[in-house]
Design an enzyme around this catalytic site. Structure first.
Site, short mmCIF file in Angstrom:
data_model
loop_
_atom_site.label_atom_id
_atom_site.label_comp_id
_atom_site.label_asym_id
_atom_site.label_seq_id
_atom_site.Cartn_x
_atom_site.Cartn_y
_atom_site.Cartn_z
CB CYS A 88 -0.85 -0.02 1.20
SG CYS A 88 -2.21 1.41 1.37
CB CYS A 115 -1.18 0.06 8.58
SG CYS A 115 -1.71 -1.24 7.32
N1 SAH Z 1 -6.70 0.41 3.20
C1 SAH Z 1 -8.10 0.34 3.61
C2 SAH Z 1 -8.20 -1.08 3.44
C3 SAH Z 1 -7.42 -1.96 4.50
S1 SAH Z 1 -8.72 -2.08 5.95
C4 SAH Z 1 -8.35 0.90 4.72
O1 SAH Z 1 -7.21 1.53 5.40
O2 SAH Z 1 -9.41 1.44 5.02
C5 SAH Z 1 -7.77 -2.86 7.19
C6 SAH Z 1 -8.35 -2.15 8.52
O3 SAH Z 1 -7.35 -2.47 9.49
C7 SAH Z 1 -8.25 -0.51 8.22
O4 SAH Z 1 -9.40 0.16 9.02
C8 SAH Z 1 -6.96 -0.16 8.95
O5 SAH Z 1 -6.81 1.08 9.38
C9 SAH Z 1 -6.89 -1.03 10.21
N2 SAH Z 1 -5.42 -1.55 10.63
C10 SAH Z 1 -4.47 -1.48 9.85
N3 SAH Z 1 -3.63 -2.04 10.78
C11 SAH Z 1 -3.88 -2.16 12.13
C12 SAH Z 1 -3.40 -2.67 13.25
N4 SAH Z 1 -2.25 -3.04 13.30
N5 SAH Z 1 -4.23 -3.07 14.34
C13 SAH Z 1 -5.58 -2.69 14.15
N6 SAH Z 1 -6.08 -2.33 13.09
C14 SAH Z 1 -5.31 -2.15 11.88
FE1 SF4 Z 2 -2.79 1.36 3.38
FE2 SF4 Z 2 -2.83 0.27 5.86
FE3 SF4 Z 2 -3.21 2.70 5.40
FE4 SF4 Z 2 -5.15 0.98 4.84
S1 SF4 Z 2 -4.46 1.23 6.92
S2 SF4 Z 2 -4.43 2.80 3.78
S3 SF4 Z 2 -3.90 -0.68 3.81
S4 SF4 Z 2 -1.32 1.86 4.81
#
Ligand code: SAH
Ligand code: SF4
Length: 382
Positions: A128, A135
């Protein structure tokens, strides 16, 4: 040449993969291999049914297609899913597939069974570009959009594993799809759209748009189109209620700040009290978890008059992260405050921890294992 690059059969077969094509593309592919124009419409119908309703992976089963045509198709075409390199099943029933694409890149798909539904979490990109600080996917350097075939392929792989062919009318194991895997789906909208149109097609997999949820970090200019052209449910990764905090943890907020994001949510086509927008909120200790934050969250959702529900996600830590998950009491207090204001705010427990079902983790683990293997192979044996 890089000797370590995996070569999949697809690269050498030279056949046209019919899986993941739109109806128009399928028709064109059939004509290209010699199906007469006059038959193309009917053959497209038949093949579509076999591929997406029956889950066929070869042509020999297609008994309503003439023998000659089956032979021609077998010679020139294939119905192929991407390759599954690791398939795991958690103690709680969660399943996870590590999927290798034709160019050697890998993505994940996760299936989460619940009492009343089964949800497949699908990836839309390799990695991403958005680098949200909490994330793990955002730390992966390689990024490319998945093709429609690669997105549909994840659904086909899950349906194969669940043995859910032909498409059942009701009582489905795989009843819901969330675009919440790796990547930002609104940065790959055309392919996501084609893939979801295939998944929704009534003569194939036939999953209702009401059972599909697309999650975005807040790509404001694409949200309207998503609602109008796909009509799926929307989830928004909010994670902070003040621009200063959101700027710091989600760089996309610098481009599309909260005011613009929430206005786009309020205008999202099809949102109503029975089809609420989900706001995802990862609980990050000392960053976004105070009662003041909860108060501001409620104020914003009311101010913008958004039919909303909030999913509180305990932060899932990964090696090297600077963040910690909020304390249990803090998460509960936050949840209660929002609930008391009349907005649903359940705490979403992470599933499948024993198989590293959280975003991006299996892929990293597999890279580590492979690196260890390579090191071992490079070492002279004793
Ligand atoms: N890129 C899109 C789709 C990914 S969805 C988005 O960001 O919405 C995955 C979900 O998990 C998102 O809400 C993201 O913010 C959340 N997420 C990512 N890393 C995480 C973590 N380490 N712990 C909890 N939630 C997390
Ligand atoms: Fe990308 Fe992770 Fe942010 Fe979703 S939460 S936009 S997967 S970097």
């Amino acid at each position: 040449m890089n000797m370590l690059r995996p070569v999949s059969p697809a690269e050498t077969s030279g056949k046209t993969n019919l899986c993941g094509l739109s109806r128009d593309e399928l028709r064109a592919a059939l004509v290209a291999v010699g199906v007469p124009e006059g038959q193309a419409k009917m053959r497209t119908q038949q093949l579509w049914h076999w591929i997406y309703n029956r889950g066929a992976t070869g042509f020999e089963v297609m008994t309503n297609v003439s023998k000659d045509l089956r032979a021609l198709l077998a010679e020139t075409c294939e119905i192929r899913r991407p390759e599954v390199t690791v398939a795991l099943k958690s103690e709680d029933g969660t399943r996870k597939w590590l999927i290798r694409l034709d160019d050697g890149n890998e993505v994940e798909a996760v299936f989460i069974p619940e009492d009343d539904r089964g949800t497949l979490c699908v990836s839309s990109q390799v990695g991403c570009t958005l680098t949200c600080r909490f994330c793990h996917t955002g730390t992966q350097k390689l990024v490319r959009n998945l093709t429609a075939a690669e997105i549909v392929g994840q659904v086909m792989i899950a349906r194969d594993a669940l043995e859910e062919w032909p498409s059942p009318a009701d009582g489905r194991l795989l009843s819901n799809i969330v675009l919440m895997g790796m990547g930002e789906p609104l940065y790959n909208f055309d392919n996501v759209k084609q893939a979801m149109k295939i998944v929704m097609d009534a003569e194939g997999i036939s999953l209702s748009r009401r059972r599909i949820t697309l999650s975005t970090s807040g790509v404001v200019p694409m949200m309207q189109r998503c609602g109008e052209e796909l009509g799926v449910n929307l989830a928004v990764s909010l994670h902070a209620v003040r621009n200063t905090t959101r700027d710091a943890i989600m760089p996309i907020n610098n481009k599309y700040p909260l005011e613009e994001l929430l206005t786009a949510c309020a205008n999202y086509p099809g949102a109503s009290n029975s089809r609420r927008i989900t706001f995802e909120y990862a609980m990050l200790k000392g960053v976004n978890d105070s009662l003041d934050d909860a108060r501001e969250l409620v104020r914003l959702l009311r101010h913008y008059d958004i039919p909303a529900k909030v999913n509180l996600i305990p932060f899932n830590p990964w090696p090297g992260t600077a963040f910690e998950c909020s304390d249990w009491d803090t998460i509960h207090a936050f949840s209660e405050y929002v609930f008391e204001a009349g907005i649903s705010a359940p705490i979403r427990m992470p599933r499948g921890r024993d198989i590293m079902a959280a975003c991006g983790q299996l892929k990293s683990a597999s890279e580590k294992i492979r690196k260890a293997d390579l090191l071992k192979a490079a070492r002279p044996s004793a």
